[in-house]
Design a protein around this motif. Structure first.
Motif, PDB file in Angstrom:
ATOM      1  N   HIS A 285      33.384  35.364  90.692  1.00 29.36           N
ATOM      2  CA  HIS A 285      34.004  35.822  89.442  1.00 29.36           C
ATOM      3  C   HIS A 285      35.396  35.255  89.467  1.00 29.36           C
TER       4      HIS A 285
ATOM      5  N   GLU B 228      33.270  37.549  82.444  1.00 28.69           N
ATOM      6  CA  GLU B 228      32.478  38.767  81.741  1.00 28.69           C
ATOM      7  C   GLU B 228      33.520  39.844  81.522  1.00 28.69           C
TER       8      GLU B 228
ATOM      9  N   ALA C  41      36.442  40.376  82.601  1.00 33.20           N
ATOM     10  CA  ALA C  41      37.407  40.769  83.681  1.00 33.20           C
ATOM     11  C   ALA C  41      38.364  39.401  83.739  1.00 33.20           C
TER      12      ALA C  41
ATOM     13  N   GLU D 270      40.287  44.063  88.026  1.00 32.85           N
ATOM     14  CA  GLU D 270      39.333  44.298  87.003  1.00 32.85           C
ATOM     15  C   GLU D 270      37.926  44.152  87.503  1.00 32.85           C
ATOM     16  N   VAL D 271      37.516  42.966  88.137  1.00 31.91           N
ATOM     17  CA  VAL D 271      36.373  42.808  88.756  1.00 31.91           C
ATOM     18  C   VAL D 271      35.905  43.849  89.918  1.00 31.91           C
TER      19      VAL D 271
ATOM     20  N   ARG E  22      34.749  46.885  88.115  1.00 30.37           N
ATOM     21  CA  ARG E  22      33.462  46.896  87.418  1.00 30.37           C
ATOM     22  C   ARG E  22      32.324  47.140  88.503  1.00 30.37           C
ATOM     23  N   TYR E  23      32.554  46.630  89.777  1.00 28.89           N
ATOM     24  CA  TYR E  23      31.747  47.035  90.648  1.00 28.89           C
ATOM     25  C   TYR E  23      31.599  48.219  91.407  1.00 28.89           C
TER      26      TYR E  23
ATOM     27  N   ALA F 103      32.342  50.689  89.713  1.00 36.06           N
ATOM     28  CA  ALA F 103      31.503  51.366  88.669  1.00 36.06           C
ATOM     29  C   ALA F 103      30.087  51.449  89.078  1.00 36.06           C
ATOM     30  N   LEU F 104      29.599  50.293  89.443  1.00 31.02           N
ATOM     31  CA  LEU F 104      28.234  50.138  89.752  1.00 31.02           C
ATOM     32  C   LEU F 104      27.843  51.016  91.038  1.00 31.02           C
TER      33      LEU F 104
ATOM     34  N   HIS G 169      22.283  44.286  86.089  1.00 33.19           N
ATOM     35  CA  HIS G 169      22.741  45.166  87.613  1.00 33.19           C
ATOM     36  C   HIS G 169      21.868  46.595  87.491  1.00 33.19           C
TER      37      HIS G 169
END
Length: 228
Positions: free
Chosen positions: A117, A128, A130, A135-136, A139-140, A142-143, A191
């Motif tokens: 990314h 995507e 970010a 920010e990247v 996102r991960y 959150a996963l 994902h």
């Protein structure tokens, strides 16, 4: 929820409402109901798919009947042979990253997705949604929470249970439905789909994409509406 409180009618969400083609979808739902009756497909509706039974992706082709279908096409009923354009479910970068993270126990940095990314951000300014490493990472992270919850509860929550709910299952794992009722993967939610497969979940909520009329007439949509 009062009608005017619905997220799609909130003025702050107007750009998103228009981008998602919600007015078009409302008309599409009415046309589908005229064609197929009370059980007609609904745009952005929630269906349930067994992730371990998914075998193919939909393969859009240029200059053919297999058009590129996006979330804005959700609920379209299209005949013809578009649903025959498919390919075996591949191993993707997202699949490998999810496996490395949750099966092999690697950090997100070790999976390579952060560098991936950051390279795109360096070239294009955004990847995507970010624009920064933070920010990247968010996102991960959150996963991580999605995985931990699914591991604990044995399910992925449908969109209406989430704080960012917008409309029905809009934004969910995305599938088109072939004439024989086979769900064909088509972008969106990759994902979460990979997490569901790793955990062996029996079914997951998904956003309906395009559907073949034979699947509607033969009752496959009704079957997919049940969580099983």
């Amino acid at each position: 929820m009062a009608l005017l409180d619905h997220p799609t009618l909130n003025l702050r969400n107007l750009p998103r409402t228009l981008a998602a083609r919600v007015p078009h979808k409302v008309l599409r739902d009415r046309w589908n109901r005229l064609r197929f009756g009370p059980s007609a497909p609904l745009s952005d509706e929630c269906i349930f798919v067994s992730p371990l039974d998914v075998r193919h992706i939909y393969l859009a082709r240029r200059n053919s009947a297999a058009s590129t279908f996006k979330r804005r096409h959700s609920g379209l009923v299209i005949g013809g042979d578009w649903d025959q354009s498919r390919s075996p479910l591949p191993e993707t970068r997202a699949t490998r990253a999810i496996y490395d993270r949750f099966v092999r126990g690697m950090s997100w940095a070790e999976t390579g997705v952060l560098d991936y990314h950051l390279a795109i951000i360096s070239e294009k300014g955004i990847s995507e949604g970010a624009r920064t490493l933070q920010e990247v990472l968010a996102r991960y992270e959150a996963l991580d929470r999605v995985y931990e919850e699914a591991l604990r509860t044995g399910r992925l929550r449908p969109r209406y249970e989430l704080p960012a709910h917008f409309r029905r299952e809009h934004g969910g794992i995305f599938f088109h439905i072939a004439r024989d009722g086979e769900p064909l993967r088509s972008g969106g939610g990759r994902h979460r789909f990979a997490i569901a497969r790793i955990l062996g979940l029996a079914s997951v909520p998904a956003q309906l994409g395009v559907i073949h009329p034979d699947a509607v007439r033969d009752g496959h949509l009704e079957r997919l509406r049940s969580p099983g």
